[in-house]
Design a protein around this motif. Structure first.
Motif, mmCIF file in Angstrom:
data_model
loop_
_atom_site.group_PDB
_atom_site.id
_atom_site.type_symbol
_atom_site.label_atom_id
_atom_site.label_comp_id
_atom_site.label_asym_id
_atom_site.label_seq_id
_atom_site.Cartn_x
_atom_site.Cartn_y
_atom_site.Cartn_z
ATOM 1 N N LYS A 1 -17.536 -5.517 4.238
ATOM 2 C CA LYS A 1 -15.987 -4.253 4.471
ATOM 3 C C LYS A 1 -15.040 -5.078 4.385
ATOM 4 C CE LYS A 1 -14.549 -1.045 8.086
ATOM 5 N NZ LYS A 1 -15.259 -0.350 9.223
ATOM 6 N N GLN A 2 -15.186 -6.524 5.379
ATOM 7 C CA GLN A 2 -12.762 -7.316 4.530
ATOM 8 C C GLN A 2 -13.123 -7.290 3.632
ATOM 9 O OE1 GLN A 2 -13.766 -10.424 7.720
ATOM 10 N NE2 GLN A 2 -13.646 -8.754 8.960
ATOM 11 N N LEU A 3 -14.152 -7.738 3.053
ATOM 12 C CA LEU A 3 -13.835 -8.589 0.808
ATOM 13 C C LEU A 3 -13.560 -6.972 0.585
ATOM 14 C CD1 LEU A 3 -13.828 -9.647 -1.142
ATOM 15 C CD2 LEU A 3 -16.367 -9.128 -1.025
ATOM 16 N N ILE A 4 -14.008 -5.562 0.848
ATOM 17 C CA ILE A 4 -13.660 -4.799 0.517
ATOM 18 C C ILE A 4 -11.771 -3.835 0.396
ATOM 19 C CG2 ILE A 4 -14.100 -1.892 -0.072
ATOM 20 C CD1 ILE A 4 -16.845 -2.978 0.288
ATOM 21 N N GLU A 5 -11.771 -4.395 1.772
ATOM 22 C CA GLU A 5 -10.629 -3.366 1.795
ATOM 23 C C GLU A 5 -9.446 -4.752 1.570
ATOM 24 O OE1 GLU A 5 -10.721 -4.324 6.131
ATOM 25 O OE2 GLU A 5 -11.458 -2.497 6.762
ATOM 26 N N ARG A 6 -9.641 -6.045 1.485
ATOM 27 C CA ARG A 6 -9.103 -6.566 0.500
ATOM 28 C C ARG A 6 -8.190 -6.483 -0.854
ATOM 29 N NH1 ARG A 6 -10.716 -12.846 1.358
ATOM 30 N NH2 ARG A 6 -12.557 -11.365 2.301
ATOM 31 N N GLN A 7 -9.995 -5.757 -1.061
ATOM 32 C CA GLN A 7 -9.904 -5.805 -2.814
ATOM 33 C C GLN A 7 -9.267 -4.571 -3.425
ATOM 34 O OE1 GLN A 7 -14.166 -5.919 -3.887
ATOM 35 N NE2 GLN A 7 -14.661 -8.058 -4.433
ATOM 36 N N THR A 8 -8.427 -3.822 -2.053
ATOM 37 C CA THR A 8 -8.176 -2.118 -2.156
ATOM 38 C C THR A 8 -6.621 -2.405 -2.275
ATOM 39 O OG1 THR A 8 -10.024 -1.540 -1.378
ATOM 40 C CG2 THR A 8 -8.246 -0.085 -1.550
ATOM 41 N N GLU A 9 -6.243 -3.819 -1.046
ATOM 42 C CA GLU A 9 -5.221 -3.967 -0.913
ATOM 43 C C GLU A 9 -4.347 -4.416 -2.271
ATOM 44 O OE1 GLU A 9 -4.871 -6.367 2.384
ATOM 45 O OE2 GLU A 9 -5.683 -4.420 3.873
ATOM 46 N N THR A 10 -5.260 -5.663 -2.575
ATOM 47 C CA THR A 10 -4.564 -6.146 -4.302
ATOM 48 C C THR A 10 -5.052 -5.326 -5.236
ATOM 49 O OG1 THR A 10 -6.022 -8.125 -3.336
ATOM 50 C CG2 THR A 10 -5.315 -8.438 -5.348
ATOM 51 N N LEU A 11 -5.656 -4.241 -5.286
ATOM 52 C CA LEU A 11 -5.697 -3.354 -6.293
ATOM 53 C C LEU A 11 -3.987 -1.936 -6.044
ATOM 54 C CD1 LEU A 11 -6.878 -1.875 -8.576
ATOM 55 C CD2 LEU A 11 -8.140 -0.249 -7.390
ATOM 56 N N LYS A 12 -4.137 -2.169 -5.291
ATOM 57 C CA LYS A 12 -2.378 -1.288 -4.894
ATOM 58 C C LYS A 12 -1.722 -1.991 -5.658
ATOM 59 C CE LYS A 12 -4.646 1.653 -1.173
ATOM 60 N NZ LYS A 12 -4.361 1.810 0.297
ATOM 61 N N LYS A 13 -1.570 -3.100 -4.483
ATOM 62 C CA LYS A 13 -0.718 -3.911 -5.328
ATOM 63 C C LYS A 13 0.032 -4.065 -6.932
ATOM 64 C CE LYS A 13 -0.084 -6.826 -0.869
ATOM 65 N NZ LYS A 13 -0.248 -8.095 -0.400
ATOM 66 N N LEU A 14 -0.794 -4.684 -7.862
ATOM 67 C CA LEU A 14 -1.481 -5.035 -8.637
ATOM 68 C C LEU A 14 -1.104 -3.636 -9.358
ATOM 69 C CD1 LEU A 14 -5.191 -6.736 -9.425
ATOM 70 C CD2 LEU A 14 -2.849 -7.434 -9.894
ATOM 71 N N GLU A 15 -1.404 -2.287 -9.556
ATOM 72 C CA GLU A 15 -1.134 -0.680 -10.014
ATOM 73 C C GLU A 15 0.632 -0.636 -9.595
ATOM 74 O OE1 GLU A 15 -3.638 2.036 -7.933
ATOM 75 O OE2 GLU A 15 -5.254 1.629 -9.204
#
Length: 73
Positions: free
Chosen positions: A43-57
């Motif tokens: 869950k923590q990993l998915i949250e970090r990946q989601t945040e990273t994806l938002k930053k990349l977008e």
């Protein structure tokens, strides 16, 4: 000279030994606890990946805007 070197080596070994043991995570005992720990980690990993994806977008959008504005000039 040998005594100073021996003391230095012992001090370094002691320092690294304490760091390794003090930072080791507690190992769950039962399989259910292990699964719950894995779920929490995922869950923590998915949250970090989601945040990273938002930053990349956001960065992609800004890059597109800069490219568009650069062509206008």
């Amino acid at each position: 000279m040998k005594t100073a070197l021996l003391l230095l080596v012992c001090a370094i070994a002691f320092a690294f030994g304490n760091v390794a043991h003090s930072q080791a995570p507690a190992v769950p005992q039962t399989s259910l606890q292990r699964i719950e720990a894995m779920k929490a980690t995922n869950k923590q990993l998915i949250e970090r990946q989601t945040e990273t994806l938002k930053k990349l977008e956001e960065m992609l959008l800004q890059a597109q805007q800069l490219k568009f504005l650069g062509k206008r000039s």
